[in-house]
Design a protein around this motif. Structure first.
Motif, PDB file in Angstrom:
ATOM      1  N   UNK A 261       0.777  -1.273   0.002  1.00 55.72           N
ATOM      2  CA  UNK A 261      -0.073   0.015  -0.151  1.00 55.72           C
ATOM      3  C   UNK A 261       0.941   1.218   0.017  1.00 55.72           C
ATOM      4  N   UNK A 262       2.245   1.114   0.297  1.00 57.56           N
ATOM      5  CA  UNK A 262       3.001   2.275   0.490  1.00 57.56           C
ATOM      6  C   UNK A 262       3.948   2.554  -0.641  1.00 57.56           C
ATOM      7  N   UNK A 263       3.903   1.402  -1.669  1.00 61.18           N
ATOM      8  CA  UNK A 263       4.870   1.701  -2.779  1.00 61.18           C
ATOM      9  C   UNK A 263       3.999   1.644  -4.214  1.00 61.18           C
ATOM     10  N   UNK A 264       4.021   2.540  -5.053  1.00 61.96           N
ATOM     11  CA  UNK A 264       3.088   2.399  -6.171  1.00 61.96           C
ATOM     12  C   UNK A 264       3.339   1.126  -6.973  1.00 61.96           C
ATOM     13  N   UNK A 265       2.481   0.420  -7.532  1.00 64.18           N
ATOM     14  CA  UNK A 265       2.788  -0.832  -8.263  1.00 64.18           C
ATOM     15  C   UNK A 265       3.696  -0.884  -9.371  1.00 64.18           C
ATOM     16  N   UNK A 266       3.933   0.418  -9.968  1.00 66.37           N
ATOM     17  CA  UNK A 266       5.148   0.589 -11.060  1.00 66.37           C
ATOM     18  C   UNK A 266       6.359   0.574 -10.271  1.00 66.37           C
ATOM     19  N   UNK A 267       6.489   1.023  -9.119  1.00 68.97           N
ATOM     20  CA  UNK A 267       7.911   1.283  -8.548  1.00 68.97           C
ATOM     21  C   UNK A 267       8.125  -0.250  -7.684  1.00 68.97           C
ATOM     22  N   UNK A 268       7.080  -0.707  -7.178  1.00 70.72           N
ATOM     23  CA  UNK A 268       7.237  -2.072  -6.502  1.00 70.72           C
ATOM     24  C   UNK A 268       7.752  -3.210  -7.541  1.00 70.72           C
ATOM     25  N   UNK A 269       7.313  -2.828  -8.870  1.00 74.66           N
ATOM     26  CA  UNK A 269       7.808  -4.041  -9.939  1.00 74.66           C
ATOM     27  C   UNK A 269       9.281  -3.524  -9.927  1.00 74.66           C
ATOM     28  N   UNK A 270       9.896  -2.477 -10.057  1.00 77.27           N
ATOM     29  CA  UNK A 270      11.263  -2.306 -10.018  1.00 77.27           C
ATOM     30  C   UNK A 270      11.834  -2.563  -8.845  1.00 77.27           C
ATOM     31  N   UNK A 271      11.416  -2.383  -7.802  1.00 77.87           N
ATOM     32  CA  UNK A 271      12.060  -2.845  -6.532  1.00 77.87           C
ATOM     33  C   UNK A 271      12.346  -4.375  -6.457  1.00 77.87           C
ATOM     34  N   UNK A 272      11.181  -4.871  -6.387  1.00 79.08           N
ATOM     35  CA  UNK A 272      11.348  -6.557  -6.703  1.00 79.08           C
ATOM     36  C   UNK A 272      12.355  -7.095  -7.526  1.00 79.08           C
ATOM     37  N   UNK A 273      12.346  -6.559  -8.545  1.00 87.86           N
ATOM     38  CA  UNK A 273      13.386  -6.981  -9.874  1.00 87.86           C
ATOM     39  C   UNK A 273      14.783  -6.556  -9.286  1.00 87.86           C
ATOM     40  N   UNK A 274      15.101  -5.587  -8.638  1.00 87.69           N
ATOM     41  CA  UNK A 274      16.428  -5.014  -8.463  1.00 87.69           C
ATOM     42  C   UNK A 274      16.856  -5.842  -6.947  1.00 87.69           C
ATOM     43  N   UNK A 275      15.963  -6.214  -6.311  1.00 92.54           N
ATOM     44  CA  UNK A 275      16.266  -7.041  -5.089  1.00 92.54           C
ATOM     45  C   UNK A 275      15.925  -8.439  -5.182  1.00 92.54           C
ATOM     46  N   UNK A 276      15.832  -9.124  -6.445  1.00 98.30           N
ATOM     47  CA  UNK A 276      15.337 -10.427  -6.654  1.00 98.30           C
ATOM     48  C   UNK A 276      16.471 -11.523  -6.383  1.00 98.30           C
ATOM     49  N   UNK A 277      17.796 -11.008  -6.233  1.00 98.20           N
ATOM     50  CA  UNK A 277      18.800 -12.041  -5.994  1.00 98.20           C
ATOM     51  C   UNK A 277      18.724 -12.217  -4.440  1.00 98.20           C
ATOM     52  N   UNK A 278      17.982 -12.680  -3.579  1.00 99.75           N
ATOM     53  CA  UNK A 278      17.893 -12.709  -2.028  1.00 99.75           C
ATOM     54  C   UNK A 278      17.418 -13.831  -1.484  1.00 99.75           C
ATOM     55  N   UNK A 279      17.769 -14.079  -0.360  1.00100.30           N
ATOM     56  CA  UNK A 279      17.095 -15.086   0.339  1.00100.30           C
ATOM     57  C   UNK A 279      16.384 -14.419   1.511  1.00100.30           C
ATOM     58  N   UNK A 280      15.157 -14.912   1.820  1.00100.04           N
ATOM     59  CA  UNK A 280      14.320 -14.262   2.784  1.00100.04           C
ATOM     60  C   UNK A 280      13.514 -15.324   3.583  1.00100.04           C
ATOM     61  N   UNK A 281      13.736 -15.132   4.891  1.00 92.96           N
ATOM     62  CA  UNK A 281      12.638 -16.284   5.671  1.00 92.96           C
ATOM     63  C   UNK A 281      13.505 -16.866   6.925  1.00 92.96           C
ATOM     64  N   UNK A 282      12.874 -18.298   7.238  1.00 92.36           N
ATOM     65  CA  UNK A 282      13.352 -18.925   8.346  1.00 92.36           C
ATOM     66  C   UNK A 282      14.727 -19.562   8.000  1.00 92.36           C
ATOM     67  N   UNK A 283      15.274 -20.159   8.846  1.00 88.51           N
ATOM     68  CA  UNK A 283      16.661 -21.029   8.771  1.00 88.51           C
ATOM     69  C   UNK A 283      16.444 -21.938   7.562  1.00 88.51           C
ATOM     70  N   UNK A 284      15.234 -22.800   7.661  1.00 81.54           N
ATOM     71  CA  UNK A 284      15.012 -23.761   6.500  1.00 81.54           C
ATOM     72  C   UNK A 284      14.814 -23.056   5.247  1.00 81.54           C
ATOM     73  N   UNK A 285      14.123 -21.783   5.100  1.00 82.12           N
ATOM     74  CA  UNK A 285      13.922 -21.202   3.795  1.00 82.12           C
ATOM     75  C   UNK A 285      15.156 -20.700   3.317  1.00 82.12           C
ATOM     76  N   UNK A 286      16.131 -20.144   4.150  1.00 88.84           N
ATOM     77  CA  UNK A 286      17.340 -19.557   3.789  1.00 88.84           C
ATOM     78  C   UNK A 286      18.175 -20.751   3.195  1.00 88.84           C
ATOM     79  N   UNK A 287      18.264 -21.807   3.855  1.00 91.37           N
ATOM     80  CA  UNK A 287      19.058 -22.836   3.502  1.00 91.37           C
ATOM     81  C   UNK A 287      18.544 -23.228   1.933  1.00 91.37           C
TER      82      UNK A 287
END
Length: 334
Positions: A261-287
């Protein structure tokens, strides 16, 4: 994969100060050393209220003085902002004070907006002298001839390891041509990661510095006890990146439950693409996510980074990441 390392931008959280951000950086470096990280790098950014590492060489010295064994360096110094001799003197001094522990990663971007770049450089050169500046800088670290008219003192004979940083094929080609280690900024600009690694590896020329190519990739990490908590904590970085992209940089925001709700959809698309090489979550998800990343890209070294508003949660995130990466590195070796 030989090592895992940590990139810290010395984030300044909302409600905090640059002094506290730098103290947090020291605490994180000490945790990184105790947790098995190989390097702790800091990056040069200017005119950004949310980043406290503008005077990068000074912060590197402060961190090196507060640790004992971990390599400390720049990821990186934006070389067009500086005379090569000045950088050689700064990092030659660091290597003299902390022998065998200093790295120098060099970038070609300004690390800021163009108005600030002009303030830094005073006179903007129309031509791109980055390759020549890199070679000149490395020459100052070498053993100088007796009749050398200009020397870096300290610096001469210190042989500080130089890395080329990049987010395109340009840095990959230059690192390969010079026979230097290469680090790709996939934590915020992943589009050309595969092509750049392939170019670097296929065109690498052995040198006095490296017999074989050595490639490092960077990835975002945000770990917590649950996936939901990690996703919540990561909204700080998403908001910060969105604000930077829309010309409104500021301190690192507090996390929110309604980031969409705080990031416009067109901006969010760019943010998600730029930060896509990432591991986010619990220990099992991270692994699972880190293992897939390492399997896909086959880096010689993985450097993780992440902006979390709460300092305790940030320390915990990198501690979990270290434990997971230790398991993955040992499993790969076995």
């Amino acid at each position: 994969m030989h090592h895992y390392s940590l990139l810290d931008l010395s984030p300044v959280p909302e409600g905090s100060s640059t002094a506290q951000a730098l103290a947090n950086t020291v605490a994180l470096a000490q945790l990184a050393e105790a947790s098995g990280y190989h390097r702790f790098w800091l990056a040069e950014h200017h005119n950004m209220p949310g980043i406290a590492s503008a005077a990068t060489a000074i912060v590197i010295g402060h961190v090196a003085g507060a640790t004992k064994t971990i390599r400390v360096g720049a990821g990186g110094i934006m070389l067009p902002n500086h005379a090569p001799l000045i950088v050689a003197e700064q990092f030659g001094t660091l290597e003299t004070l902390y022998p065998g522990r200093i790295d120098l990663g060099l970038g070609r971007a300004p690390g800021t907006d163009m108005a600030t770049a002009r303030a830094l450089r005073r006179h903007m050169a129309p031509d791109d002298s980055f390759p020549q500046d890199v070679v000149e800088l490395m020459g100052y670290f070498d053993t100088p001839p007796e009749n050398a008219a200009v020397q870096a003192i300290p610096g001469a004979g210190t042989h500080v390891p130089v890395w080329i940083l990049g987010s395109s094929l340009y840095g990959a080609q230059l690192a390969a041509y010079l026979g230097l280690p290469y680090a790709f900024a996939s934590h915020f600009a992943p589009a050309m990661l595969e092509d750049a690694l392939a170019t670097y590896r296929s065109t690498f020329r052995p040198s006095q510095f490296l017999a074989e190519p050595y490639a490092m990739m960077a990835a975002g990490v945000c770990a917590a006890d649950t996936d939901a908590e990690a996703q919540f904590l990561r909204t700080s970085q998403m908001l910060a990146f969105a604000r930077l992209r829309t010309g409104k940089p500021g301190k690192l925001p507090r996390p929110v439950h309604d980031v969409e709700a705080q990031i416009p959809p067109q901006v969010m698309h760019g943010v998600e693409a730029a930060l896509s090489v990432a591991a986010v979550g619990s220990r099992a998800t991270l692994r699972r996510e880190l293992a897939a990343m390492i399997e896909r890209y086959q880096p010689d070294e993985l450097m993780v980074t992440g902006m979390i508003h709460d300092h305790t949660a940030r320390l915990r995130s990198f501690q979990i990441a270290a434990e997971v990466l230790t398991e993955l590195t040992q499993a790969k070796a076995a």
